[in-house]
Design an enzyme around this catalytic site. Structure first.
Site, PDB file in Angstrom:
ATOM      1  N   HIS A   1     -24.937  25.154 -51.055  1.00 12.14           N
ATOM      2  CA  HIS A   1     -25.967  26.561 -52.059  1.00 12.14           C
ATOM      3  C   HIS A   1     -25.244  27.156 -53.046  1.00 12.14           C
ATOM      4  O   HIS A   1     -24.338  28.059 -52.719  1.00 12.14           O
ATOM      5  CB  HIS A   1     -26.545  27.915 -51.278  1.00 12.14           C
ATOM      6  CG  HIS A   1     -27.205  28.354 -51.495  1.00 12.14           C
ATOM      7  ND1 HIS A   1     -28.569  28.807 -51.182  1.00 12.14           N
ATOM      8  CD2 HIS A   1     -27.654  28.987 -53.129  1.00 12.14           C
ATOM      9  CE1 HIS A   1     -29.243  29.567 -52.376  1.00 12.14           C
ATOM     10  NE2 HIS A   1     -28.337  29.806 -52.717  1.00 12.14           N
TER      11      HIS A   1
ATOM     12  N   LYS B   1     -37.121  24.419 -53.678  1.00 12.21           N
ATOM     13  CA  LYS B   1     -36.173  26.003 -54.020  1.00 12.21           C
ATOM     14  C   LYS B   1     -37.748  26.577 -54.029  1.00 12.21           C
ATOM     15  O   LYS B   1     -38.176  26.967 -54.577  1.00 12.21           O
ATOM     16  CB  LYS B   1     -35.196  26.145 -54.366  1.00 12.21           C
ATOM     17  CG  LYS B   1     -34.628  28.048 -54.473  1.00 12.21           C
ATOM     18  CD  LYS B   1     -34.306  27.995 -53.184  1.00 12.21           C
ATOM     19  CE  LYS B   1     -34.001  29.409 -53.175  1.00 12.21           C
ATOM     20  NZ  LYS B   1     -33.133  29.795 -52.634  1.00 12.21           N
TER      21      LYS B   1
ATOM     22  N   HIS C   1     -35.556  31.537 -49.850  1.00 14.25           N
ATOM     23  CA  HIS C   1     -35.538  32.373 -50.309  1.00 14.25           C
ATOM     24  C   HIS C   1     -35.712  33.599 -49.168  1.00 14.25           C
ATOM     25  O   HIS C   1     -37.363  33.770 -49.820  1.00 14.25           O
ATOM     26  CB  HIS C   1     -34.928  33.051 -51.929  1.00 14.25           C
ATOM     27  CG  HIS C   1     -34.353  34.534 -52.019  1.00 14.25           C
ATOM     28  ND1 HIS C   1     -32.602  34.682 -52.368  1.00 14.25           N
ATOM     29  CD2 HIS C   1     -35.127  35.866 -51.491  1.00 14.25           C
ATOM     30  CE1 HIS C   1     -33.516  35.894 -52.705  1.00 14.25           C
ATOM     31  NE2 HIS C   1     -33.434  36.155 -51.662  1.00 14.25           N
TER      32      HIS C   1
ATOM     33  N   HIS D   1     -28.427  31.398 -46.749  1.00 12.60           N
ATOM     34  CA  HIS D   1     -28.506  33.242 -47.082  1.00 12.60           C
ATOM     35  C   HIS D   1     -28.788  33.948 -46.221  1.00 12.60           C
ATOM     36  O   HIS D   1     -28.687  34.626 -46.578  1.00 12.60           O
ATOM     37  CB  HIS D   1     -27.415  33.514 -48.515  1.00 12.60           C
ATOM     38  CG  HIS D   1     -29.090  33.180 -49.141  1.00 12.60           C
ATOM     39  ND1 HIS D   1     -30.371  33.928 -48.878  1.00 12.60           N
ATOM     40  CD2 HIS D   1     -29.341  33.050 -50.683  1.00 12.60           C
ATOM     41  CE1 HIS D   1     -30.887  33.267 -50.041  1.00 12.60           C
ATOM     42  NE2 HIS D   1     -30.340  33.369 -50.540  1.00 12.60           N
TER      43      HIS D   1
ATOM     44  N   ASP E   1     -23.624  29.723 -52.011  1.00  7.21           N
ATOM     45  CA  ASP E   1     -24.687  31.004 -52.933  1.00  7.21           C
ATOM     46  C   ASP E   1     -23.984  31.873 -53.778  1.00  7.21           C
ATOM     47  O   ASP E   1     -23.339  32.746 -54.674  1.00  7.21           O
ATOM     48  CB  ASP E   1     -25.142  32.600 -52.247  1.00  7.21           C
ATOM     49  CG  ASP E   1     -26.453  32.906 -52.751  1.00  7.21           C
ATOM     50  OD1 ASP E   1     -26.672  32.452 -53.952  1.00  7.21           O
ATOM     51  OD2 ASP E   1     -26.675  34.053 -52.496  1.00  7.21           O
TER      52      ASP E   1
HETATM   53  O1  DOR Z   1     -27.349  37.107 -55.228  1.00  9.91           O
HETATM   54  C1  DOR Z   1     -28.099  36.381 -55.467  1.00  9.91           C
HETATM   55  N1  DOR Z   1     -27.826  35.388 -57.197  1.00  9.91           N
HETATM   56  N2  DOR Z   1     -29.114  35.963 -54.629  1.00  9.91           N
HETATM   57  C2  DOR Z   1     -29.401  35.131 -55.181  1.00  9.91           C
HETATM   58  O2  DOR Z   1     -30.888  34.763 -54.117  1.00  9.91           O
HETATM   59  C3  DOR Z   1     -29.653  34.497 -56.691  1.00  9.91           C
HETATM   60  C4  DOR Z   1     -28.093  34.875 -57.222  1.00  9.91           C
HETATM   61  C5  DOR Z   1     -28.267  34.282 -58.435  1.00  9.91           C
HETATM   62  O3  DOR Z   1     -28.539  33.702 -59.070  1.00  9.91           O
HETATM   63  O4  DOR Z   1     -27.508  35.419 -59.414  1.00  9.91           O
HETATM   64 ZN    ZN Z   2     -28.739  31.391 -54.036  1.00 12.84          ZN
END
Ligand code: DOR
Ligand code: ZN
Length: 371
Positions: free
Chosen positions: A29, A115, A152, A190, A263
């Site tokens: 991820h 997703k 998510h 996450h 992430d």
């Molecule tokens: O903190 C995050 N940033 N969570 C997400 O689900 C998306 C990600 C982003 O793309 O910045």
């Molecule tokens: Zn993410």
């Protein structure tokens, strides 16, 4: 015979320093962005990971086979020529997504997974799904062909406390999806709560979860230590200490349902240090070193390889990587920032000193010589 036992071995050339040699891991991820930001971050991920599941939340999002092919080409173009790295592309589900497009993309190998962002849940989620039932035809198709759904897992109901949104998502959305699609392969992305750990543990082998380095290392206090800390703000937001401890237990439990997903989500300093700062933590440069730190603290370094390099490919039905990476047990100071063309990006743990230094990749022959 070639084996892939993880090992801590004394490094011959460096006296007392020890090395941790692991099968080459993958990141299940990651956000690689596009344009100048892509160019600034791609090699940080590719240095450590052989493959990565690339999130589709560009603006506009990646909703077609053609868009995913174009994005994949730009990623490969931005990659340093010396690094072998395979981006695994995902399609962004919208209310209007055509199951036929998903089927074509999966059959041709362009899409590895789809997703689902609940609409407005996070960065570039405005195009996301307003009601999971609207994508049921897509989920039907995905269940039939064995294509993973990546979730998510947060409700967007403003009446739900931000720290409860993952747990409420389990009750209101996830449980329903699992009942309606009992054979759908899905990854709860996450995860941040003990409720999510329990949900995944209780579900069948078609349900997996990724765990980030930051959710293993910080709890919600870290965001407010001595003042507001925008670089530790992400979504789902870090929770109480008991949740962090549950995630640590899950990650180090050798349960094949839990695997590495950073992430890593870079934003420019300006977008983070703002009156309305973006969610996302850029952890790619410190990813494997952070996981090694956590596993060492838990007395579980011998389990890191399974979490980082085995559970993910097995869940996705992909081969394990050949080759290895090497970490040296030597202090490494994390750079305070990284440069993009017109911006700077502050990484997770900026300025901190980690106990592990990432040395790089070695091939099987080199590893055999070091054994
Ligand atoms: O903190 C995050 N940033 N969570 C997400 O689900 C998306 C990600 C982003 O793309 O910045
Ligand atoms: Zn993410």
């Amino acid at each position: 015979m070639r084996t892939y036992e993880p090992e801590v071995v004394p490094e011959s050339s460096a006296g007392t320093a020890k090395c941790l040699v692991l099968r080459q891991p993958d990141d299940w991820h990651v956000h690689l962005r596009d344009g100048a930001m892509l160019a600034a971050v791609i090699n940080e991920t590719a240095r450590q990971f052989a493959r990565a599941i690339v999130m589709p939340n560009l603006d506009p999002p990646v909703t077609t086979v053609v868009a995913a092919e174009g994005y994949r080409a730009r990623i490969l173009e931005a990659l340093a020529p010396s690094i072998a790295f395979t981006p695994l592309m995902t399609v962004y589900l919208t209310d209007a997504i055509e199951p036929g497009e998903i089927e074509r993309g999966f059959a041709s190998g362009v899409f590895t997974a789809a997703k689902l962002y609940p609409a407005h849940a996070t960065t570039n989620a405005a195009y996301g799904v307003t009601d999971a039932r609207l994508v049921y035809p897509a989920l039907e198709l995905m269940q039939r062909v064995g294509m993973p759904l990546l979730l998510h897992g947060e409700v967007t109901d403003q009446n739900v406390d931000v720290f409860d949104r993952e747990a409420v998502f389990i009750d209101r959305v996830l449980t329903r999806i699992l009942l309606d699609f009992p054979a759908l392969k899905f990854v709860f992305e996450h995860i941040t709560t003990e409720e999510a750990v329990a949900f995944v543990e209780a579900a069948g082998p078609n349900v997996g979860a990724t765990i980030t380095p930051h959710h293993l290392m910080i709890n919600r206090n870290a965001m407010f230590e001595g003042g507001i800390r925008p670089h530790l703000y992400c979504l789902p937001v870090a929770k109480r200490e008991r949740h962090r401890l549950a995630l640590r237990r899950a990650a180090t439990s050798v349960n094949p349902k839990f695997f590495l997903g950073t992430d890593s989500a870079p934003h420019s300093v300006g977008d983070k240090e703002s009156a309305c700062g973006c969610a996302g933590i850029f952890n790619a440069p410190v990813a494997i070193q952070s996981y090694a730190t956590v596993f060492e603290e838990e007395g579980a370094l011998d389990r890191l390889q399974a979490f980082a390099a085995e559970h993910g490919p097995r869940f996705y039905g992909l081969p394990l990587n050949a080759g290895s990476i090497v970490l040296e047990q030597k202090p490494w100071r994390v750079p305070s920032s990284f440069a993009a063309t017109d911006a700077r990006i502050v990484p997770f743990l900026a300025g901190a000193t980690l106990a592990w230094t990432y040395k790089g990749r070695i091939d099987d022959a080199e590893r055999e010589r070091s054994d």
